[in-house]
Structures are given as C-alpha cells and as structure tokens.
Design an enzyme around this catalytic site. Structure first.
Site, mmCIF file in Angstrom:
data_model
loop_
_atom_site.group_PDB
_atom_site.id
_atom_site.type_symbol
_atom_site.label_atom_id
_atom_site.label_comp_id
_atom_site.label_asym_id
_atom_site.label_seq_id
_atom_site.Cartn_x
_atom_site.Cartn_y
_atom_site.Cartn_z
ATOM 1 N N ASN B 193 -0.855 -14.900 -30.462
ATOM 2 C CA ASN B 193 -2.153 -15.620 -30.246
ATOM 3 C C ASN B 193 -2.751 -15.489 -31.738
ATOM 4 O O ASN B 193 -3.115 -14.600 -32.307
ATOM 5 C CB ASN B 193 -3.033 -14.878 -29.310
ATOM 6 C CG ASN B 193 -3.968 -15.692 -28.628
ATOM 7 O OD1 ASN B 193 -4.197 -16.883 -28.780
ATOM 8 N ND2 ASN B 193 -4.792 -14.991 -27.765
ATOM 9 N N VAL B 196 -3.342 -18.192 -38.689
ATOM 10 C CA VAL B 196 -2.577 -18.820 -39.916
ATOM 11 C C VAL B 196 -1.439 -19.607 -39.456
ATOM 12 O O VAL B 196 -0.388 -19.724 -39.893
ATOM 13 C CB VAL B 196 -2.024 -17.646 -40.749
ATOM 14 C CG1 VAL B 196 -1.717 -18.223 -42.141
ATOM 15 C CG2 VAL B 196 -3.181 -16.810 -40.877
ATOM 16 N N GLU B 214 -5.214 -22.328 -33.261
ATOM 17 C CA GLU B 214 -6.365 -23.166 -33.395
ATOM 18 C C GLU B 214 -6.866 -23.592 -34.716
ATOM 19 O O GLU B 214 -6.338 -22.699 -35.567
ATOM 20 C CB GLU B 214 -7.538 -22.218 -32.908
ATOM 21 C CG GLU B 214 -7.473 -21.968 -31.545
ATOM 22 C CD GLU B 214 -8.924 -21.520 -31.065
ATOM 23 O OE1 GLU B 214 -8.992 -20.386 -30.529
ATOM 24 O OE2 GLU B 214 -9.753 -22.453 -30.924
ATOM 25 N N CYS B 247 -15.141 -22.267 -35.861
ATOM 26 C CA CYS B 247 -14.002 -23.142 -35.767
ATOM 27 C C CYS B 247 -14.824 -24.309 -35.005
ATOM 28 O O CYS B 247 -14.469 -25.459 -35.274
ATOM 29 C CB CYS B 247 -12.888 -22.663 -35.005
ATOM 30 S SG CYS B 247 -13.163 -21.668 -33.702
#
Lengths: 512, 512
Positions: B193, B196, B214, B247
């Site tokens: 999970n 990078v 993500e 994010c």
C-alpha cells in the site's frame, strides 16, 4: 486454417479507436451495456457448432467438454451480469454516520476506460467472454487478445466479434510475441491476464510503467488430500475426472494426491477402475478424451514422465505427432520428483504416500500457494483441519474444478496464483473504480463544522474532540461500563417486576 | 528533536521473516485477537495524544486542531468501524439462490493475504499508516509499516510505541531512507500500500505483488451563480490546511473570466479572517515538511507568469511558505506542471463551463474534481463529463474523513482504495469453497464422466443458464407474449366460469 496476425501498426490505431469510442459516452447507458452482454451470449449460441469444431481442431477437445465448460460458464455469466447490471452499477450510500450523513456521501461504480484481456490456450472461449462481459457491465471498451496456439478458435472469434458487438468499442487483436510486446507498450486502464507466472511478471512490469492496475489469474500445482475413510470409488472418479478433462490442461486441475501410505494400493485400484470405466476402448480411441495444444507441450510433459522416479500404474502411452499424452497415474512419488517441479498441465496424476494428514498439510504448506486444495473426506474435523491450516485460492470438499461454474462464486488465486477475481460481481469490480461524492450544504459550517477554519481556537479543539468516535474497550479491562449499566438496569427491572408480582400475590392470598 | 534511527539493512529481511513466521503460526485466525489488536491501535494513539501532537508540530508545524481533524479523528472512526465489523466482514457468504448448485454448499470467505507492507508519505503519517493498518489487521494479516523519513519525530515515536502496544512479532515499523526502502522492496510482500508510485509498482511486478497506489492534481470548477463567500472559504481551507500537503487538496480553480475578480475579492476577505495577524505569525498554519520541498515550492512561485494576489512570501530556512493565490494562470504555467503540494492556489480563467471541462479532460485523471455550484444541472454536467477518484460539490478534501467513503484514484491518480470495508477487501483474499455430496452425481452430474454419451445435452440442460433475451424486437415481443398469455388465460377462465354459472351450457354439466 492459418491465423492472421494483426499488423503491428494497426495495434495503436485499434487502441485509439477504442478510447475514442469510450469517450463518446455511449457505454453510459445501462440498456446499451445489457444489449452488448446479451450479444456476447448469442455470439456463442448462434455459432455453437463452429466453436465446438474449432476446439476439436485446436485441442482435440470432445464437444461435451466445450459445451459443459466453455459454453456453460459463458451463458451463466451472461445471465448473471444481464440480470445484475443495474444493481452492480447503482449509486449507494456508505453506512449511516450521524456526523456526516447530511453531506450526502455516495459511491458510484464507474468504468475505468479501455481494458485489455489476455487469455491462455486451454479455455480460450470462456476466459475471454467472461472478462469481456464483466468489462461491458462496467461500461468499458475492451480489447481481447486470444492465444495464438489455438489458431482456428482465435480466427473464429476475430471474425464473429465485430458482427455481434459494437465494432468501435470491442476489438480482437491476434498475434504472437511481437504483437504482444506492441500491445503492452500502450497505456491501458486495466489489464486482466490469465496465464502463467513467467509471462505475468513481464506484463506486470510493462503495466507498472503506466501505473495500470492488474488482475492476474495464474496457475498452481493443486493438491488433493485424501482421508483413508472416504468412499474411494467416488473420490477416484471425481479426481480422475478433474485430471483428464481437457487432457489435463486446466489451471484448477488436481496435480498430486497425498494419501496415507497404507491406503495407496486401494486408491490405485479405484483409480484404475475409474480409468477403465472412462475409457473402455482405451483413451486414444475414445471420443471423450482431448489432445495437448502443441507438440512442444506434449514433449515437455513426456520428458517429465520419462524422468520420474515413481511407479507408472497405468497410462504412460504417448504419441507426440498426434499431440497425444495418455491419462497416466504415477504412484510412490516423492516431493522432490521431477513431476513435482513444475505445473504439469497435462493428464498425469501423481500419488504421494504420506504418514498422516499432518504430513500432507506440511507438504502443501512447503510449496507455493495453490489455486485450489481438494479434500476428500466425509469427516467434518478432517475437512476443517485441512482448510484452516492451509491457504489457497479455493477449497473444495469431495469435488474438483467446479467452483468456476457456480454463478456468484468469485474465482481468484493467491500469492503466485495471482490476485483479483474473475466471474461474478467480483470480476465486475475489477473493471470499475468507485467514484465517491458528497454535497455539503452551506449551513453546515455555521452549526457543525465551523471549527475547521483558521484561526483555530481552544473551543474549536473541544468541539472536534466531542465528534470523535469512542474507542473500543481497552483490551484487558473488565467488561465495559456500558454493558454493566445494562445488566444493572435489567436486574433492577426484574427485581422491581418480581416484587410487584409477589406483592400482588400476597394481597390476593386469603388471610388466614 | 531526536534524530530518526534507521533500521539496519541487514535487519530488514529478518523483520520480514519474523512477521511471516508469526503469520504462519495462525495467531491471527482468532477474531478476538484481531479485535484486541485493532483496539490497541486506538490506545497507542489516545494514551499518547500529547506526544503525537508535539511530534507533528515538530515535523510539520501542525496545530492540534489540524492533527485532530485530519489524522486522529478519521483513524478513530476507522478503528471503530473495523472493530465493530470484523465478524460481519469475515463471515462466510453464499451465492444467489440456485437450485442446481445449492446441494453443493457454495460459499466464499475472506482470508488474510499474509504479510502486508504499508508505505506512507510524510503528509498524514497517522491517517496513512494506522488507518489502513486497522483494516489490514481486521483481515488477519501481519503488517510492516514504513513511515516517511521526512517526518523524523513522528516516525521515531511510532517505532517506539508500536512494540509497546501491538504484538511485536506480527507488527513492525521499518524506518529509513532510500537504501532501506530499496531493501524493503526487494522482499516478497503479499500486498503493498504506498506512494512512490511507479518505482514501487515496478518492484512489485517482480514478485507479482498486488499494489494499492495514490497520486493527484485536482481541479475546482466554479459556477458564477454560486454563494461566492462559501466557495472562497471552503476552497482556501482545502488548499491551505496542512500547508497544502494533502493529496486531495484543490490545486487549481477554473473560473469564468468575468467572475475572477469577484472570486478573488471574496478570497481576500477569507484570507484576512483566517490569518488576522498575517500567516507568518499564525499558529494555525502548518509548515512544509523539509527545506528542500520549501525551496522547490518557492521556485515554482517565482517562475509563475500569473499575478500573485495573496501571499507570495517565503522563508525556506523556516520551511515557511505563505498561503498564496495567483490569478490569470495559463495551462502551461510553472504552477500547472508538476504537483505543487504546497499552499499555492492557481486561478485559471476560462470562457465557460465547457472550456473548464475540456481543460480537465485534456489532463490526467485527478484524485478529485470539485464543483462549486448550487445548480444541480451544472454539477451533473461537470461530473458526467470528467473522471476522478472523488466528485465533491461545495466542499473540498472532507470526503476522506467520511467513514465508509474510500479514498482512491483512477488512471494516474492511482488504483485501489483506503478506508473501511474497501481496505479490508484489498487486504483479503476471498476463498471460494464447496462441498459436493456423492448423491449429486447420481441425480444430476453423472453425465460429466467419460465415456460421454451422444445425447449428453439432455442432461446438461438442467445446469445451463437461460440466456438473456436477444436484443432487437424479440425482446419486447417475448414480454408482450408472456403478458398476452396470462391475460388470455385469465379471460378464458373468467368467461368459462361466468358461462357455467349462467346455465347456458347446463347440458355440459351432465358430463362433469
């Protein structure tokens, strides 16, 4: 019939066409998706004879096997998807939460875009139609890559697909390694690969460059664990059936059987009887037995059998030119035998004698996680012991293979067996992403959420803490005070109730 | 501030081995055990809240309200959800009712994947490590956490506290920089999970490890009819919280050119209310994680060809970047290239909503699309014509805090999900099972054994699904046919009853 490969410069054009068709937005309509799903079913139904003949030509496969597995699973999936598209794609709300519900939090499955499905040679029909159906249900465009080792089938599919399905959204690309390489250079929105681990690594590395999500359905060496108390006749039939269907070329097929040493001779007899019942005139002359896909594979399997240190109980007959490997039983195999070194993917069944079920479990656990574990036993304890002390994609009791056919059971591997699922809603889920949404009315900031805006204050911090979820009971603490309260309350009510009853009873009792 | 102690590279494989062995021991099979460990995560945080707040203040200049809102509160929610749902999520599930398959007891059940790696970036160490850890534990896995080396105080605190609260063999923290992370990625994990992105995906590809990822650059579309005060507040809140290091943070605002001035005036008011003594003196503004990142962001601001209307200041040695708003930014500006990940908001004037949509579609899929409008049609138009992980109306960022709404991207913004049952499913494998009694062969299934009979289709029919209706006029005809039949049937029945009663056909009664 020779298979024509898609020209290399056509491949990016096909990808671009599919992408444009997807962006047109016409897959948004549920009715459109349902029509296309139904068309996949009729693509097969209207051409059943041609597909049966293709499998016979490519794999020497008896028609019954093609009907039972390739057609059966396709039809089941088409029915399941057709009946459930609305439900699967419906917008839904998460579990109710008093702090958040007024923001209308929602989740909606949306298509990923243009997906790629790559299938292997053993069941090229359902291994393409089933992911195709899931992809269509999800609203995607799709490109199928059938195997080049089944030229008649792959050419047939390339001919029929544009006749039945929207020719801009759904495509077939045929080819070998150069074509596959070209395909993998392109950015796909999802790749579903069904095949072997070696090629899977190549695909996963190519996908990583574009951050493309993957589903991998790979192989494994599936063990059978036999309880000596089980009905050997039933077990032998079902195990042998799983091994000889499609001439052993099934990723879920049982490869080796772990049986207590003293029961091995009885199991050998039972298997021999089943073998004779299946092929009364010998398998080579039987219309019920298939062939290996290529001579190269047949040679590979022959070599493994030649090198075995086990005892060949029956079979061992081979005809490379005919791509024929006879159903073969090898007993007294040890875990380090050449036949245990790789997935055989052919009609060769191994018996490994063990001391007891613990040794059987230890052998299974010392190897890569298989796609399926088969337990033959009528004792619940035995079944549970094996299930709980092993890991696998699937586990079956007194049966082999058929989880793939049960509509609603997700099929997927674990570890080197792959990840993700195909068939059913779980296959559908691979091809969509969940788009979350919310809509926050302005008044919320005045009454509930004001503390989030700077400058932060002590009052704000206090309000925030009041919204936090309570923690579960601290492990090690006595029963939570809450349940203590309920017990106390209940006890009080009961005491009060019984006092009232007792009092009333006393009142009514005649005075002596 | 204590220096972060990096895990020795030679210890990294040993940690992996310890976790694997602990997993194989079967300790995590017990639901009670899993719940206990989940609760302990909560207490690891709650008992030490002051230290966590101080660590996050040291690393990111965070105010306790921001730490509470973004890190602690959502993690407590997740703990509550996981704790209360483990039984439900892990119980065996059946398939849609099917008479044919029912006797075979088809089921599937969530099983752990094994040893899971969670790699987090620096911006929300608690949310991004302990929140997924709760669902990984609920699923029964062993877990290794790799926090960011850029938040040394927080990562050090985690390494100190984890073994004090959690089972020290199953759950570990590995700290380090690039060499340590590289070593970690060489090992074989059952799921990872992390952030990078491409590097991890490529390393994972070697081991066929499934991955959750993500990435981000999120647009806001503003309707000139919207309540501009509310919009300005919520947009700036989303951009300036955690100094823009979120994010889901809105990166740029698409506004009709004629409305730009109005929006900016409203933003100026909000800015004053957020930072009455100016941002540099405010205790409600976080800091950039490192001097390097602060320098990078300042560089992007310096290169902009737009006009700075708010902020623009910086003191990189103090890791301070002023909350900044830049107007008249064009699509190829420095601020529109790489992700900023800082408190700098670009305002991009466009002609109308169609140009805004086209602008978004020309770029990679973002993690979120935000629409500020009270007009339902306007909202729908933007969302229906764009693709993103989240689609939020009249707010930014908060979707991540709603329990049950997973955070996840699509395309370049990543794949997989954080949060709730979705995380749990990422960390589980659904193991299918079935249990086939012998009698089934006698009754339904014996046709499958060779030699195949010529009339096998007779037997197969019982197992074959009925196809969906063929698309085209046949679809409506069969429905009409069905209705027609029943109407006719009812009419006939009713009329014969009436006629009988009327005595007209009395003579026929004699026959009855």
């Amino acid at each position: 019939m020779s298979l024509s490969y898609t020209p290399l410069d056509e491949i990016p054009k096909i990808h671009a066409k599919a992408r444009q068709a997807f962006l047109s937005g016409r897959t948004k309509s549920i009715a459109f998706r349902k029509r296309q799903i139904a068309q996949v079913a009729y693509l097969v139904k209207d051409n059943e004879q041609r597909f049966k003949d293709a499998m016979m030509a490519d794999l020497g496969r008896p028609h019954q096997e093609t009907e039972f597995i390739d057609f059966g699973v396709t039809y089941a999936e088409s029915r399941l998807a057709y009946d459930n598209v609305e439900k699967w794609t419906a917008e839904r709300a998460p579990e109710f939460s008093p702090n958040w519900f007024f923001m209308k939090p929602r989740l909606k499955p949306e298509p990923k875009g243009v997906v790629l499905v790559i299938a292997p040679f053993n069941y090229p029909l359902f291994l393409l139609t089933v992911p195709l159906i899931s992809a269509i249900a999800g609203g995607n465009a799709a490109v199928l890559k059938p195997p080049e080792q089944t030229p008649v089938f792959s050419a047939l599919l390339a001919e029929l697909l544009p006749r039945y399905l929207d020719p801009e959204l759904y495509h077939v690309i045929n080819g070998g390694v150069p074509e596959m390489t070209k395909i993998l250079e392109l950015p796909w929105d999802h790749i579903m690969y069904i095949g072997n681990a070696r090629v899977a690594r190549i695909i996963a590395e190519a996908a990583a460059k574009h951050l493309t999500p993957l589903t991998l359905e790979l192989g494994g060496k599936n063990p059978v664990i036999v309880d000596p108390r089980v009905d050997f006749k039933m077990a032998a039939r079902r195990i042998l059936w799983g091994r000889v269907s499609n001439a052993g070329q099934t990723c879920l097929a049982p490869e080796y059987v772990l049986v207590p040493e003293e029961a091995q001779p009885a199991l050998v007899s039972a298997l021999r009887e089943a073998y004779r019942a299946f092929f009364p005139e010998g398998p080579k002359n039987s219309a019920s037995f298939g062939r290996i896909v290529t001579q190269a594979h047949a040679e590979r399997i022959k070599k493994l059998v030649d090198e075995t240190r086990g005892t060949i109980e029956f079979g061992g007959d081979v005809d490379i030119a005919e791509k024929y490997i006879g159903p073969t039983l090898v007993s007294n195999v040890r875990p380090d035998d050449p036949l245990m070194s790789e997935e055989i993917f052919g009609p060769v069944l191994l018996l490994i004698p063990v001391k007891d079920v613990d040794e059987a479990i230890a052998i299974v656990n010392s190897r890569d996680c298989p796609l399926a574990i088969y337990v033959f036993s009528d004792e619940k304890d035995f079944q549970t012991k094996v299930t709980e002390n092993t890991q696998s994609g699937a586990v079956m009791v007194n049966e082999t293979l058929i989880t793939v056919g049960a509509p609603g059971l997700p099929v997927g591997g674990k570890g080197p067996g792959g990840y993700g699922y195909y068939t059913t809603k779980y296959g559908f889920d691979q091809f969509v992403h969940l788009r979350v949404s919310l809509n926050n009315p302005a008044w919320v900031d005045k009454f509930a959420f004001w503390f989030r805006f700077p400058p932060y204050t002590a009052a704000g911090a206090k309000k925030l803490r009041s919204l936090e979820s309570p923690l579960p009971t601290r492990p090690g603490d006595a029963e939570s005070t809450l349940s203590k309260t309920w017990i106390l309350l209940l006890a009080t009510i009961l005491a009060a109730g019984s006092s009232v009853v007792a009092f009333r009873a006393l009142e009514r009792a005649p005075r002596s | 501030m204590s220096a972060l102690a990096y895990t020795l590279t030679e210890d990294i494989p040993k940690i992996h081995e310890t976790a694997r062995r602990a997993f194989d021991s079967g300790k995590t099979r017990s639901i009670g055990f899993r719940k206990e460990q989940i609760a302990k995560i909560g207490y690891l945080l709650k008992d030490n809240e002051k230290r966590w707040r101080e660590a996050l203040h040291a690393d990111l200049g965070r105010h306790p309200v921001e730490t509470g809102l973004f890190d602690l509160m959502p993690t407590y929610s997740e703990i509550e959800m996981a704790y209360n749902n483990v039984e439900k999520w892990t119980k065996p599930q059946g398939i849609p009712f099917s008479l044919t398959w029912l006797p075979m007891h088809p089921k599937f059940q969530a099983e752990p994947k094994g040893v899971v790696l969670i790699v987090a970036p620096f911006n929300f160490p608690i949310f991004l490590l302990l929140k997924p850890m709760a669902s990984a534990i609920a699923a029964g896995n062993a877990v290794v956490l790799k926090p960011s080396e850029q938040t040394p105080a927080t990562s050090q605190l985690l390494a100190e506290l984890l073994p004090k609260y959690m089972d020290p063999e199953l759950y570990h923290v590995i700290n380090g920089g690039v060499p340590e992370t590289t070593k970690v990625l060489e090992l074989k994990w059952d799921h990872r999970n992390g952030r990078v992105a491409r590097i991890i995906a490529q390393a994972a590809a070697k081991h066929l490890t499934p991955v959750t990822l993500e990435v981000w650059k999120n647009p806001v579309v503003v309707d000139p009819k919207v309540d501009v005060k509310m919009a300005a507040r919520r947009i700036l809140w989303g951009r300036f919280s955690n100094a823009g290091q979120i994010c889901l943070s809105p990166d740029y605002v698409l506004v009709p050119a004629h409305f730009q001035d109005t929006l900016i005036e409203a933003m100026k008011e909000v800015y004053k209310s957020f930072y009455p003594e100016g941002p540099e003196k405010s205790n409600s503004l976080s800091r950039i994680v490192s001097v390097a990142h602060a320098t990078r962001i300042k560089g992007l601001i310096d290169e902009t060809k737009g006009t700075i209307v708010l902020g623009g200041g910086a003191d990189v040695s103090k890791r301070y970047i002023a909350p900044t708003v830049v107007r008249d930014v064009s699509g190829d500006d420095s601020l529109m290239g790489e992700e900023i990940f800082g408190p700098v908001l670009a305002i991009v004037p466009v002609k109308d909503v169609d140009e805004a949509i086209a602008f978004i579609r020309a770029r990679e899929y973002p993690l979120a699309v935000y629409v500020f409008s009270q007009d339902k049609k306007f909202q729908e138009k933007v969302f229906k014509n764009t693709k993103s992980g989240a689609a939020c109306t009249n707010d930014t960022v908060v979707s991540a805090a709603v329990p049950g709404l997973p955070v996840g991207g699509v395309g370049s913004s990543g794949y997989g999900y954080y949060g709730g049952k979705h995380s749990f499913e990422q960390f589980s494998h659904y193991r299918a099972s079935l249990d086939n009694p012998s009698w089934v062969d006698t009754v339904v299934f014996s046709f499958r054994y060779p030699p195949y009979k010529p009339n096998y289709t007779r037997y197969m029919r019982i197992l074959t699904s009925k196809l969906p209706p063929r698309p085209g006029k046949h679809a409506t005809v069969s429905a009409a046919k069905r209705w027609g039949f029943w109407i006719l049937f009812t009419l006939l029945g009713a009329s014969s009853a009436l006629l009988m009663k009327s005595g007209r056909f009395a003579q026929f009664k004699a026959w009855a």
